[in-house]
Design a protein around this motif. Structure first.
Motif, PDB file in Angstrom:
ATOM      1  N   UNK A 143       0.693  -1.224  -0.067  1.00  0.00           N
ATOM      2  CA  UNK A 143       0.087  -0.066  -0.030  1.00  0.00           C
ATOM      3  C   UNK A 143       0.625   1.080  -0.033  1.00  0.00           C
ATOM      4  N   UNK A 144       0.735   1.923   1.070  1.00  0.00           N
ATOM      5  CA  UNK A 144       1.425   3.106   1.219  1.00  0.00           C
ATOM      6  C   UNK A 144       2.717   3.160   2.003  1.00  0.00           C
ATOM      7  N   UNK A 145       3.331   1.969   2.069  1.00  0.00           N
ATOM      8  CA  UNK A 145       4.556   1.988   2.750  1.00  0.00           C
ATOM      9  C   UNK A 145       5.736   0.960   1.937  1.00  0.00           C
ATOM     10  N   UNK A 146       6.878   1.063   2.178  1.00  0.00           N
ATOM     11  CA  UNK A 146       7.924   0.493   1.659  1.00  0.00           C
ATOM     12  C   UNK A 146       9.072   0.318   2.502  1.00  0.00           C
ATOM     13  N   UNK A 147       9.643  -0.950   2.352  1.00  0.00           N
ATOM     14  CA  UNK A 147      10.707  -1.352   3.340  1.00  0.00           C
ATOM     15  C   UNK A 147      12.056  -1.746   2.338  1.00  0.00           C
ATOM     16  N   UNK A 148      12.955  -0.987   2.462  1.00  0.00           N
ATOM     17  CA  UNK A 148      14.305  -1.268   1.804  1.00  0.00           C
ATOM     18  C   UNK A 148      15.450  -1.965   2.827  1.00  0.00           C
ATOM     19  N   UNK A 170      19.588  -3.011   2.850  1.00  0.00           N
ATOM     20  CA  UNK A 170      20.747  -3.021   2.037  1.00  0.00           C
ATOM     21  C   UNK A 170      21.341  -4.224   2.222  1.00  0.00           C
ATOM     22  N   UNK A 171      22.386  -3.975   1.208  1.00  0.00           N
ATOM     23  CA  UNK A 171      22.962  -5.539   0.456  1.00  0.00           C
ATOM     24  C   UNK A 171      23.125  -6.571   1.997  1.00  0.00           C
ATOM     25  N   UNK A 172      23.775  -6.309   3.026  1.00  0.00           N
ATOM     26  CA  UNK A 172      24.076  -7.041   3.748  1.00  0.00           C
ATOM     27  C   UNK A 172      22.601  -7.760   4.735  1.00  0.00           C
ATOM     28  N   UNK A 173      21.708  -6.934   4.506  1.00  0.00           N
ATOM     29  CA  UNK A 173      20.420  -7.133   5.182  1.00  0.00           C
ATOM     30  C   UNK A 173      20.530  -6.705   6.542  1.00  0.00           C
ATOM     31  N   UNK A 174      21.435  -6.201   7.394  1.00  0.00           N
ATOM     32  CA  UNK A 174      21.758  -5.604   8.730  1.00  0.00           C
ATOM     33  C   UNK A 174      20.858  -4.488   8.825  1.00  0.00           C
ATOM     34  N   UNK A 175      20.738  -3.567   7.876  1.00  0.00           N
ATOM     35  CA  UNK A 175      19.964  -2.083   8.072  1.00  0.00           C
ATOM     36  C   UNK A 175      18.921  -1.998   6.906  1.00  0.00           C
ATOM     37  N   UNK A 176      17.797  -1.557   7.442  1.00  0.00           N
ATOM     38  CA  UNK A 176      16.814  -1.266   6.527  1.00  0.00           C
ATOM     39  C   UNK A 176      16.233   0.035   6.851  1.00  0.00           C
ATOM     40  N   UNK A 177      15.643   0.748   5.532  1.00  0.00           N
ATOM     41  CA  UNK A 177      14.824   1.874   5.710  1.00  0.00           C
ATOM     42  C   UNK A 177      13.557   1.820   5.577  1.00  0.00           C
ATOM     43  N   UNK A 178      12.570   2.426   6.159  1.00  0.00           N
ATOM     44  CA  UNK A 178      11.094   2.274   6.089  1.00  0.00           C
ATOM     45  C   UNK A 178      10.498   3.578   5.766  1.00  0.00           C
ATOM     46  N   UNK A 179       9.831   3.638   4.680  1.00  0.00           N
ATOM     47  CA  UNK A 179       8.950   4.764   4.352  1.00  0.00           C
ATOM     48  C   UNK A 179       7.237   4.689   4.356  1.00  0.00           C
ATOM     49  N   UNK A 180       6.751   5.817   4.706  1.00  0.00           N
ATOM     50  CA  UNK A 180       5.247   5.583   4.878  1.00  0.00           C
ATOM     51  C   UNK A 180       4.640   6.801   4.788  1.00  0.00           C
ATOM     52  N   UNK A 181       3.391   6.914   3.992  1.00  0.00           N
ATOM     53  CA  UNK A 181       2.735   8.026   3.878  1.00  0.00           C
ATOM     54  C   UNK A 181       1.255   7.679   4.609  1.00  0.00           C
ATOM     55  N   UNK A 182       0.752   8.926   5.440  1.00  0.00           N
ATOM     56  CA  UNK A 182      -0.609   8.906   5.942  1.00  0.00           C
ATOM     57  C   UNK A 182      -1.396  10.041   5.618  1.00  0.00           C
ATOM     58  N   UNK A 183      -2.384   9.787   4.810  1.00  0.00           N
ATOM     59  CA  UNK A 183      -3.215  11.015   4.642  1.00  0.00           C
ATOM     60  C   UNK A 183      -3.990  11.475   6.068  1.00  0.00           C
TER      61      UNK A 183
END
Length: 166
Positions: free
Chosen positions: A93-98, A100-113
């Motif tokens: 939906x309105x969120x994304x989890x990225x 990085x190559x090693x899998x040890x760090x991740x970035x999460x994005x979300x939008x809420x109206x």
């Protein structure tokens, strides 16, 4: 002026799964911008701010991971699952989890109206490793840089919000 606040991990979101796991570090920051903002526009703005372009330059030199604004947009729009050193781990939906190559760090994005505004959320996950004694640890490098990480994460979100408002 953009006001970025530290926020608890929202339940039921992609990042919440990690917040519940032993030894994992998670954080979440948010801010509100006027107007309706789509996730693709937020992610594009985030990865194309001057501040993040500096990180992309470091990654190009140090990790041999070049990236362009067009690649950032392709990722944001779902036309690509990779960007620099990151791979899409999940889209919902309105969120994304990225991750990085090693899998040890991740970035999460979300939008809420929120009426005529949009709340932008940005979070980080650091996955622990097992020490020789068997304990789950984040490691001395992350422990020593936690304050800098918090400052940088807030600055990245604020930069994306300013870019969306411009």
């Amino acid at each position: 002026m953009v006001v970025v606040v530290n926020q608890g991990i929202p339940p039921g979101r992609l990042i919440a799964d990690y917040a519940e796991r032993e030894g994992h570090f998670t954080d979440c920051f948010s801010c509100v911008v006027p107007g309706k903002v789509a996730l693709a526009d937020y992610v594009t703005a985030f990865y194309t701010t001057p501040l993040f372009r500096a990180e992309r330059l470091v990654l190009r030199l140090a990790a041999r991971a070049p990236s362009t604004d067009a690649q950032a947009r392709a990722l944001a729009e779902g036309a690509s699952d990779q960007f620099a050193i990151w791979q899409v781990e999940a889209r919902r939906g309105n969120e994304l989890m990225m991750a990085e190559r090693s899998g040890r760090t991740k970035s999460w994005f979300k939008v809420l109206a929120q009426g005529s505004s949009t709340q932008l959320l940005f979070g980080t996950v650091v996955v622990p490793v097992r020490s020789k004694s068997g304990d789950l640890v984040l490691g001395p490098v992350f422990d020593s840089l936690k304050g800098a990480h918090t400052f940088y994460a807030r600055a990245l979100l604020a930069a994306a919000a300013r870019k969306l408002r411009a």
